[in-house]
Write a protein that holds these residues in place. Structure first.
Motif, mmCIF file in Angstrom:
data_model
loop_
_atom_site.group_PDB
_atom_site.id
_atom_site.type_symbol
_atom_site.label_atom_id
_atom_site.label_comp_id
_atom_site.label_asym_id
_atom_site.label_seq_id
_atom_site.Cartn_x
_atom_site.Cartn_y
_atom_site.Cartn_z
ATOM 1 N N ALA A 275 29.277 62.750 68.217
ATOM 2 C CA ALA A 275 29.596 64.438 68.535
ATOM 3 C C ALA A 275 28.672 63.724 70.215
ATOM 4 O O ALA A 275 28.946 63.876 71.498
ATOM 5 C CB ALA A 275 28.504 65.315 68.621
ATOM 6 N N CYS A 276 28.028 62.367 69.867
ATOM 7 C CA CYS A 276 26.991 62.187 71.116
ATOM 8 C C CYS A 276 28.061 60.322 71.889
ATOM 9 O O CYS A 276 27.275 60.099 72.465
ATOM 10 C CB CYS A 276 25.561 60.782 70.404
ATOM 11 N N ALA A 277 29.345 60.378 70.820
ATOM 12 C CA ALA A 277 29.719 59.558 71.516
ATOM 13 C C ALA A 277 29.685 58.105 71.441
ATOM 14 O O ALA A 277 29.559 57.585 71.549
ATOM 15 C CB ALA A 277 30.270 59.182 73.069
ATOM 16 N N THR A 297 38.980 57.083 65.902
ATOM 17 C CA THR A 297 37.701 57.243 66.215
ATOM 18 C C THR A 297 35.917 56.880 65.208
ATOM 19 O O THR A 297 35.103 57.110 65.117
ATOM 20 C CB THR A 297 37.472 58.642 65.898
ATOM 21 N N GLY A 298 36.509 55.456 64.729
ATOM 22 C CA GLY A 298 35.238 54.879 64.344
ATOM 23 C C GLY A 298 36.355 53.569 63.530
ATOM 24 O O GLY A 298 37.647 53.758 63.374
ATOM 25 N N LEU A 299 35.181 52.871 62.940
ATOM 26 C CA LEU A 299 35.988 51.828 61.773
ATOM 27 C C LEU A 299 35.415 52.156 60.131
ATOM 28 O O LEU A 299 34.286 52.492 60.074
ATOM 29 C CB LEU A 299 35.057 50.420 62.193
ATOM 30 N N LEU A 322 36.184 48.709 73.395
ATOM 31 C CA LEU A 322 36.860 49.380 72.364
ATOM 32 C C LEU A 322 35.633 49.894 71.730
ATOM 33 O O LEU A 322 36.005 51.422 71.439
ATOM 34 C CB LEU A 322 36.866 48.196 70.776
ATOM 35 N N ALA A 323 34.045 50.102 71.757
ATOM 36 C CA ALA A 323 33.194 50.765 71.412
ATOM 37 C C ALA A 323 33.510 51.721 72.206
ATOM 38 O O ALA A 323 33.108 53.526 71.376
ATOM 39 C CB ALA A 323 31.273 50.286 71.420
ATOM 40 N N ARG A 324 33.631 51.820 73.625
ATOM 41 C CA ARG A 324 34.027 53.249 74.613
ATOM 42 C C ARG A 324 34.750 54.228 74.121
ATOM 43 O O ARG A 324 34.915 55.508 74.121
ATOM 44 C CB ARG A 324 33.546 52.346 76.074
ATOM 45 N N ASN A 325 35.974 52.635 73.904
ATOM 46 C CA ASN A 325 37.094 53.904 73.181
ATOM 47 C C ASN A 325 36.791 55.102 71.966
ATOM 48 O O ASN A 325 36.890 56.059 71.822
ATOM 49 C CB ASN A 325 38.113 53.262 73.611
ATOM 50 N N ALA A 330 35.776 59.760 69.543
ATOM 51 C CA ALA A 330 34.916 60.644 68.224
ATOM 52 C C ALA A 330 34.764 61.848 68.777
ATOM 53 O O ALA A 330 34.715 62.989 68.253
ATOM 54 C CB ALA A 330 33.983 59.767 67.864
ATOM 55 N N ARG A 331 33.856 62.206 70.637
ATOM 56 C CA ARG A 331 33.641 63.244 70.973
ATOM 57 C C ARG A 331 34.583 64.156 70.830
ATOM 58 O O ARG A 331 34.932 65.316 70.399
ATOM 59 C CB ARG A 331 32.497 62.074 72.302
#
Length: 363
Positions: A275-277, A297-299, A322-325, A330-331
């Motif tokens: 939720a905190c992105a 939404t993650g790995l 990638l981290a930002r996306n 995820a958010r």
């Protein structure tokens, strides 16, 4: 409080709330029970405190329990058996079931016995994810599948959000790998420490923050492991992080890691980080893959695979785009499927349906 907005009246019995705010909704009653510090008497007293009100109060429509704590489970079971109250139970994880062929302790066998009585007698059992079903069917073989409902764990997305100011500990310019929760072997914290040793070989400008508490002897063993691995200058054990600061940690980490070995539902800490992105790395156990979709939404990595865990962490540390996306998606997923606005009405509907449907009352 969020649930009270959707019900005619909600009474909460608790011994864990230290402070009751004066502005609670008028239809919410919080009964603060005494907390007895003598362990054996405390457990017995909780059974009595939690069991008596639902049994003697004719105004109670539904007894709702969302914990594995034996006193609360006993309360639900007695409310059904003694007064034939409508009951709803949430199974938030599977850790109490243990592993197949595991020889449980006497205490765990007792806990399981109480849990089975509560689950079998409940009118409705809610679980966080469809991926929990196989374990639940295995350890609760007589449960009626038609009374199981899937309702996700919920997150306060107004409180857990991106863009919060960093705590001082995260203002030194180093990238941060973050873990927050209860420090136990089953949570995979030791696996994370070993993986972080490998991470540092490629990303020396990184630190690991481990937030939370656990058995002092186990925490000390992890600290000694950091010394043995020569990474203690890059690993920080914060102890318990003040609740109001947890979102700030999550919103400013480079990657949030949840390396659980199993027994989960869908961990709230993981959902809060999403939720905190925060870009997240988590293990493929229980309901986690329902929230963390690999490369979306993650790995996702295999549990206890230290090499795979370190590789996934490095991928995120080294690929800012990638981290930002991953964090943004995820958010979006949390807003769409796990927010209070989505989940709380589902819980309220189940409670109302049980209260109004006589056919749900059969044990």
């Amino acid at each position: 409080m969020a649930l009270a907005k959707h019900l005619e009246h909600l009474t909460v019995l608790t011994d864990t709330v230290e402070y009751i705010p004066p502005d609670i909704p008028q239809n919410l009653t919080i009964i603060k029970l005494p907390k007895i510090k003598i362990p054996k008497i405390y457990g017995l007293a909780k059974v009595l405190f939690y069991s008596m009100p639902p049994i003697i109060d004719r105004q109670v429509d539904v007894v709702y329990v969302r914990t594995f704590s034996p006193p609360e489970l006993t309360s639900l079971w007695l409310a059904k058996k003694v007064r034939n109250k409508k009951t709803v139970l949430t199974l938030g994880g599977t850790w109490l079931f243990g592993k197949p062929f595991e020889k449980p302790t006497l205490k765990k066998r007792l806990f399981r016995w109480i849990l089975r009585r509560a689950a079998y007698s409940a009118d409705i059992v809610t679980i966080y994810s469809k991926y929990m079903l196989p374990e639940i069917k295995y350890f609760l073989p007589h449960i009626r599948v038609d009374k199981i409902r899937i309702i996700h764990n919920a997150v306060n997305i107004k409180r857990f959000r991106p863009g919060l100011s960093p705590p001082p500990i995260m203002s030194d310019g180093l990238k941060t790998v973050l873990w927050v929760g209860r420090i136990t072997e089953d949570k995979g914290v030791g696996d994370l420490i070993r993986a972080f040793k490998i991470v540092l070989e490629k990303n020396r400008d990184t630190k690991l923050i481990i937030g939370g508490t656990g058995a002092p002897s186990y925490v000390e063993s992890l600290k000694r492991k950091c010394v043995d691995l020569n990474i203690n200058d890059r690993v920080i054990f914060t102890g318990g992080i003040p609740n109001e600061l947890v979102p700030n940690y999550m919103a400013n980490c480079s990657v949030f890691v949840y390396p659980s070995r199993g027994g989960e539902g869908i961990p709230r800490a993981l959902l809060e980080a999403m939720a905190c992105a925060a870009p997240v790395v988590a293990t493929d156990v229980s309901g986690i893959p329902e929230a963390v979709e690999h490369m979306k939404t993650g790995l996702i990595v295999k549990p206890q695979d230290v090499q795979q865990l370190s590789t996934a962490i490095n991928i995120i540390l080294e690929d800012e785009r990638l981290a930002r996306n991953l964090g943004l998606r995820a958010r979006e997923k949390i807003e769409r499927e796990f927010s209070y606005d989505v989940v709380i009405p589902q819980i309220a509907k189940v409670l109302k349906d049980v209260a109004e449907n006589d056919s749900e009352t059969r044990p």
